[in-house]
Every structure is written in C-alpha cells, then in structure tokens.
Design a protein around this motif. Structure first.
Motif, PDB file in Angstrom:
ATOM      1  N   LYS A  78     -10.633   3.385   2.438  1.00 32.03           N
ATOM      2  CA  LYS A  78     -10.655   4.484   3.408  1.00 32.03           C
ATOM      3  C   LYS A  78      -9.223   4.887   3.755  1.00 32.03           C
ATOM      4  O   LYS A  78      -8.342   4.035   3.876  1.00 32.03           O
ATOM      5  N   ASN A  79      -9.010   6.170   3.938  1.00 29.19           N
ATOM      6  CA  ASN A  79      -7.674   6.686   4.201  1.00 29.19           C
ATOM      7  C   ASN A  79      -7.045   6.150   5.488  1.00 29.19           C
ATOM      8  O   ASN A  79      -5.828   6.141   5.619  1.00 29.19           O
ATOM      9  N   THR A  80      -7.837   5.675   6.411  1.00 27.39           N
ATOM     10  CA  THR A  80      -7.278   5.147   7.661  1.00 27.39           C
ATOM     11  C   THR A  80      -6.841   3.688   7.532  1.00 27.39           C
ATOM     12  O   THR A  80      -6.257   3.140   8.462  1.00 27.39           O
ATOM     13  N   MET A  84      -3.418  -0.559   2.789  1.00 31.48           N
ATOM     14  CA  MET A  84      -4.101  -0.543   1.489  1.00 31.48           C
ATOM     15  C   MET A  84      -3.962   0.825   0.838  1.00 31.48           C
ATOM     16  O   MET A  84      -3.694   0.917  -0.370  1.00 31.48           O
ATOM     17  N   ALA A  85      -4.152   1.889   1.601  1.00 31.37           N
ATOM     18  CA  ALA A  85      -4.067   3.249   1.053  1.00 31.37           C
ATOM     19  C   ALA A  85      -2.695   3.498   0.436  1.00 31.37           C
ATOM     20  O   ALA A  85      -2.583   4.070  -0.657  1.00 31.37           O
ATOM     21  N   VAL A  88      -2.554   1.519  -2.856  1.00 37.64           N
ATOM     22  CA  VAL A  88      -3.454   2.094  -3.868  1.00 37.64           C
ATOM     23  C   VAL A  88      -2.833   3.343  -4.475  1.00 37.64           C
ATOM     24  O   VAL A  88      -2.840   3.519  -5.697  1.00 37.64           O
ATOM     25  N   GLU A  89      -2.291   4.196  -3.634  1.00 36.54           N
ATOM     26  CA  GLU A  89      -1.679   5.423  -4.154  1.00 36.54           C
ATOM     27  C   GLU A  89      -0.378   5.130  -4.896  1.00 36.54           C
ATOM     28  O   GLU A  89      -0.113   5.715  -5.940  1.00 36.54           O
ATOM     29  N   SER A  90       0.428   4.224  -4.375  1.00 39.68           N
ATOM     30  CA  SER A  90       1.711   3.904  -4.989  1.00 39.68           C
ATOM     31  C   SER A  90       1.548   3.261  -6.361  1.00 39.68           C
ATOM     32  O   SER A  90       2.236   3.621  -7.317  1.00 39.68           O
TER      33      SER A  90
END
Length: 112
Positions: A78-80, A84-85, A88-90
């Motif tokens: 979840k974006n919040t 983790m977000a 995950v994106e990096s």
C-alpha cells in the motif's frame, strides 16, 4: 472480472476475505512457508492500520516483506506504507498500490 490467479492465505484465514474465493494454509515451519512463497506470483503485504499518523505502520518493514523478497516473489504494498513503498519503487521488486484507486491497482497487479 475473471483473473488468472487465485488467492492463498498462509497463517490466518481472515474474515475480510470471506466473500473472495481463496485457499488457506495454516501456520507452518519457516522452510515450508518459504516453499509456499516461492510458488507465488506475488505476495500482498497487508495489515490493518490504526491511522495514517501511526508511525509503526507507516515505516514498518515486516518479516513477510523480506521473506517474500528472499523467496524471489514480487510484493504488493500500500502506498501509505512509506518505507516499503520507497524500497519497492527504488529496487523494482513489486508494485505500490493505492487501494482507493481500484482500477489502477488492478492494472498494476496484472502487470506483475
């Protein structure tokens, strides 16, 4: 909507999924859990949050997250869940979704 994947819960059979067809597996030894993870197309990192300001949830990096990555399984977060977000994106190890935008979230999951 007809999707080409199913849902498997490991550990607890949550009531929130009672109206969604799924397979359930009880808690198991760590090596068994890792074998189950490694068979998965993705791992959904999901837990209830008290509120957006509760720092323990925002910055949490739970064992399931690292276990999923160790098993070579992309994660859905979840974006919040900021820490983790960001990872995950990096590192491009899954997708970050906004549960309030269901259509976009489904598209991201299908792209895995």
């Amino acid at each position: 909507m007809d999707l080409d994947f199913g849902l498997k819960l490991i550990g607890m059979d949550l009531d929130v999924f009672s109206d969604i067809p799924h397979e359930y597996k009880a808690f198991m030894p760590y090596d068994g859990m890792m074998k189950e993870f490694s068979k998965s197309a993705f791992s959904l990192i999901l837990y209830n949050t008290i509120g957006y300001d509760y720092k323990n949830y925002i910055f949490a990096l739970p064992n399931k997250y690292y276990d999923s990555l160790a098993a070579g399984v992309p994660v859905i977060v979840k974006n919040t869940f900021l820490s983790m977000a960001r990872e995950v994106e990096s590192y491009k190890v899954g997708v970050v979704i906004d549960p309030k935008n269901v259509d976009e979230s489904v598209e991201k999951i299908e792209s895995l």
